[in-house]
Design a protein around this motif. Sequence first.
Motif, mmCIF file in Angstrom:
data_model
loop_
_atom_site.group_PDB
_atom_site.id
_atom_site.type_symbol
_atom_site.label_atom_id
_atom_site.label_comp_id
_atom_site.label_asym_id
_atom_site.label_seq_id
_atom_site.Cartn_x
_atom_site.Cartn_y
_atom_site.Cartn_z
ATOM 1 N N PHE A 161 0.813 -1.210 0.000
ATOM 2 C CA PHE A 161 0.000 0.000 0.000
ATOM 3 C C PHE A 161 0.855 1.272 0.000
ATOM 4 O O PHE A 161 0.325 2.372 0.170
ATOM 5 N N MET A 165 0.037 5.220 -0.709
ATOM 6 C CA MET A 165 -1.351 5.507 -0.337
ATOM 7 C C MET A 165 -1.423 5.856 1.152
ATOM 8 O O MET A 165 -0.605 5.396 1.943
ATOM 9 N N LYS A 198 -9.945 6.984 -1.528
ATOM 10 C CA LYS A 198 -8.720 7.764 -1.361
ATOM 11 C C LYS A 198 -7.760 7.144 -0.351
ATOM 12 O O LYS A 198 -6.597 7.543 -0.275
ATOM 13 N N VAL A 199 -8.253 6.193 0.446
ATOM 14 C CA VAL A 199 -7.503 5.635 1.572
ATOM 15 C C VAL A 199 -7.610 4.117 1.546
ATOM 16 O O VAL A 199 -8.697 3.577 1.322
ATOM 17 N N ALA A 200 -6.495 3.429 1.786
ATOM 18 C CA ALA A 200 -6.521 1.969 1.921
ATOM 19 C C ALA A 200 -6.840 1.624 3.372
ATOM 20 O O ALA A 200 -6.251 2.199 4.300
ATOM 21 N N ALA A 216 1.587 8.189 2.864
ATOM 22 C CA ALA A 216 1.987 7.551 1.606
ATOM 23 C C ALA A 216 3.453 7.132 1.599
ATOM 24 O O ALA A 216 3.844 6.231 0.852
#
Length: 173
Positions: free
Chosen positions: A56, A59, A90-92, A147
């Motif tokens: 990820f 992110m 927009k977010v994991a 991120a």
Amino acid sequence: MKQILFLTTFFTCLASVALAQDADEKYATELLKAGTEAPDFTLKTADGTEVSLSDFRGMLVVLDFWASWCPDCRKDIPEMRRLHEKYGDKVAFVSVSFDTDKAKWTKCIEDHEMVWTHVSPLAKWKETEVSKAYHVNWIPSMYVIDAEGRIVLGTVMIEKVEKRLKEFIVHSP
């Protein structure tokens, strides 16, 4: 009489807020601090697929430590689902379960329509490498990771997760 009722309600609400604000002071003191590099890990999903936190990278990530047998965790499920619905594009979201019973873990995920990434070591919570790496001494515990893979927030309070997500989403390009 109305004034007494109002004051009683007011002070009850004030006490509830004070207790809620103390949750991090009581249960999150050993969580990793903002600015710390988030330790990478690799765990399996229910179908056996290996997932690493580094998958990820790039992110914003909400990392949620929980278990289906934990009453406080179950109480937060609707709010986590709402956050995923609101920010999931927009977010994991990655939930790490400390369940040892795979059937109970997967049933809880299905019953509560928790449609984001779920992994588990399927081992006792305090014996897992991931709980030690993240200093998880209370569940639910949650992290927001940027991120670049750095901790932005470590908390036991889902309200703080949303506040931090709002700040990041508003300030991102």
